[in-house]
Design a protein around this motif. Structure first.
Motif, PDB file in Angstrom:
ATOM      1  N   VAL A   9      -8.740   7.109   0.340  1.00  0.00           N
ATOM      2  CA  VAL A   9      -8.849   6.285  -0.867  1.00  0.00           C
ATOM      3  C   VAL A   9      -8.295   7.029  -2.077  1.00  0.00           C
ATOM      4  N   VAL A  40       0.853  -1.192   0.000  1.00  0.00           N
ATOM      5  CA  VAL A  40       0.000   0.000   0.000  1.00  0.00           C
ATOM      6  C   VAL A  40       0.882   1.232   0.000  1.00  0.00           C
ATOM      7  N   ASP A  78      -3.031  -2.498  -5.501  1.00  0.00           N
ATOM      8  CA  ASP A  78      -3.821  -3.497  -6.231  1.00  0.00           C
ATOM      9  C   ASP A  78      -4.714  -4.217  -5.232  1.00  0.00           C
ATOM     10  N   LEU A  79      -5.862  -4.663  -5.696  1.00  0.00           N
ATOM     11  CA  LEU A  79      -6.797  -5.350  -4.811  1.00  0.00           C
ATOM     12  C   LEU A  79      -6.716  -6.862  -5.009  1.00  0.00           C
ATOM     13  N   ARG A  91     -10.378  -1.941  -0.315  1.00  0.00           N
ATOM     14  CA  ARG A  91      -9.351  -0.915  -0.506  1.00  0.00           C
ATOM     15  C   ARG A  91      -9.193  -0.073   0.761  1.00  0.00           C
ATOM     16  N   GLU A 137      -2.401   4.213  -3.425  1.00  0.00           N
ATOM     17  CA  GLU A 137      -2.227   3.366  -4.602  1.00  0.00           C
ATOM     18  C   GLU A 137      -2.010   1.927  -4.143  1.00  0.00           C
ATOM     19  N   GLU A 140     -15.202  -3.639  -3.415  1.00  0.00           N
ATOM     20  CA  GLU A 140     -13.871  -3.144  -3.753  1.00  0.00           C
ATOM     21  C   GLU A 140     -13.503  -1.941  -2.888  1.00  0.00           C
ATOM     22  N   ARG A 141     -14.456  -1.052  -2.668  1.00  0.00           N
ATOM     23  CA  ARG A 141     -14.177   0.121  -1.829  1.00  0.00           C
ATOM     24  C   ARG A 141     -13.860  -0.312  -0.393  1.00  0.00           C
TER      25      ARG A 141
END
Length: 437
Positions: free
Chosen positions: A298, A116, A304-305, A352, A302, A348-349
């Motif tokens: 958010v 992250v 990747d999930l 993240r 940066e 996804e939110r």
């Protein structure tokens, strides 16, 4: 031994696992011997069943269990040696091609948690809300308390129904001349002007007198909870049978004592209301400002999930939706077709945000302290009649306390970000904050 990790795509990795066949067979033999000591079979005394018979009956299942255990152990050891943080469950399958002599080989494909990258918080812009409890808010709350203790007295026959009255009516609705479920009731009571009925219904009854009847059209909203009538227009016949006027108690010593204020004065009651409202305002401001901070986090991070974690969150949201449908009495809620994709943006939110917050907490020591937990629980309990029991209720359950800890950590993150970001203060009214504007 060195572990070779192959990167497949973004967060996806592959590891080859080797398990000695000798160790597998040794463990299988040991477990079969253990089974043989207690297994019961027709024609044999307990503990006297020949090993070849035990192996024939249980050998396959025991070997399957041992193989799973050995592979799981090998995978756990491999990722530990490689220093990997695994996200979700690995997909493990037997390796194709020539195997090393004396070894059972498997390939494990899995995802790892991402790195992250936290952006410059000083560049983040956050709108911070503030609000105050004024006399108008206290007066409005006091009116609500009075309404909760109101009494009703029947109006004279020539008096019409007005807002605040309790009316008793008979009604029947028809759509295209046909009755419909839930469209008829006798001796039905409701309070005029308080939103208990649809607006057209209240407008029709307002101004009517006892004994009067009226026919009027009523258009059900498209999102009305009754699907059979949603979006349709019904013709209703309503007859008023009784009208009762509301009598609100005076704001005096008797009302104050009935509300449990020991001092017994109106000033003490208003002070108590103010204290409770300030507590509620504080929690609501924290929630609103927390949301603004999370949006900012958010936007500057940066990463990747991991798909496995996202899909797990989608499934959790789906199960929550089914539980909600079931609670609302929807038939076959457990098997209702609900597209998984509708939950994907939210999942996804959440994933993240969870990863970003965890990284920020770790990097800046924002964990909840015991003192913070105690303070927050005390604040939650303060509005109850017996706060000490509520405090024991929270601290007596690990999950409840974990929920409180998560809130405190989020509050710590909020304060940390507000101390770094470009903050624009915005004053909002009490009504707007409480959703009453």
């Amino acid at each position: 031994m060195a572990v070779t990790v192959e990167t497949l795509e973004k967060l996806e990795r592959k590891i080859t696992l080797s398990v000695p066949l000798q160790s597998i067979q040794a463990e299988v033999d040991a477990r079969l011997k253990k089974v043989a000591r207690t297994v019961k079979m027709d024609g044999f005394r307990p503990g006297k069943v020949p090993m070849n018979v035990v192996a024939q009956r249980y050998g396959y299942s025991v070997q399957y269990e041992v193989l799973n255990d050995k592979v799981s152990e090998a995978f756990a050891q491999a990722v530990q040696e490689a220093g990997l943080r695994v996200a979700g469950q690995p997909r493990i399958a037997e390796k194709e091609g020539a195997a090393t002599e004396g070894q059972a080989e498997f390939e494990a494909i899995f995802e790892v948690f991402p790195e992250v990258k936290l952006g410059d918080l000083a560049a983040a812009e956050v709108e911070k809300l503030t609000a105050e409890v004024d006399d108008a808010a206290i007066d409005k709350t006091l009116d609500i308390l009075r309404k909760q203790r109101r009494t009703f007295a029947q109006r004279a026959a020539d008096e019409a129904a007005v807002d605040g009255d309790r009316v008793t009516v008979d009604f029947e609705g028809k759509i295209d001349g046909e009755p419909f479920a839930g469209g008829k009731a006798d001796d039905f009571q409701f309070l005029v002007g308080e939103g208990q009925m649809l607006k057209e219904f209240e407008d029709a009854v307002r101004g009517m007198k006892v004994g009067e009847s009226k026919t009027f059209p009523l258009a059900f909203p498209e999102d009305y909870h009754g699907k059979d009538v949603a979006g349709k227009t019904a013709d209703f016949l309503v007859t008023v049978k009784k009208i009762e006027a509301a009598n609100l108690p005076e704001v005096d010593e008797a009302l104050v004592k009935s509300l449990g204020i020991e001092a017994g004065t109106v000033e003490a009651l208003r002070a108590d209301i103010c204290k409770n409202l300030e507590r509620e305002v504080k929690f609501r401001l924290q929630a609103r400002n927390k949301q603004a901070v999370m949006d900012a986090l958010v936007s500057v991070a940066e990463l990747d999930l991991p798909n496995a974690v996202v899909q797990s969150e989608v499934q959790r949201l789906l199960e929550g939706a089914r539980a909600d449908l079931k609670q609302r009495g929807i038939k076959d809620a457990e098997t209702a077709e609900i597209p998984h994709d509708i939950f994907l943006p939210q999942a996804e939110r959440r994933v993240r945000l969870g990863l970003v917050v965890a990284e920020l907490v770790k990097a800046n020591n924002l964990e909840a302290t015991p003192e913070q937990l105690k303070t927050h629980v005390d604040e939650l309990a303060a509005s109850y009649e017996k706060p000490e029991e509520v405090v024991r209720w929270y601290f007596g359950n690990r999950q409840r306390l974990a929920d409180v800890e998560a809130i405190v950590i989020e509050n710590n993150v909020t304060e940390f970000v507000l101390g770094k970001a470009k903050v624009a203060d915005k004053q909002v009214s009490f009504e707007e904050l409480m959703g009453q504007a």
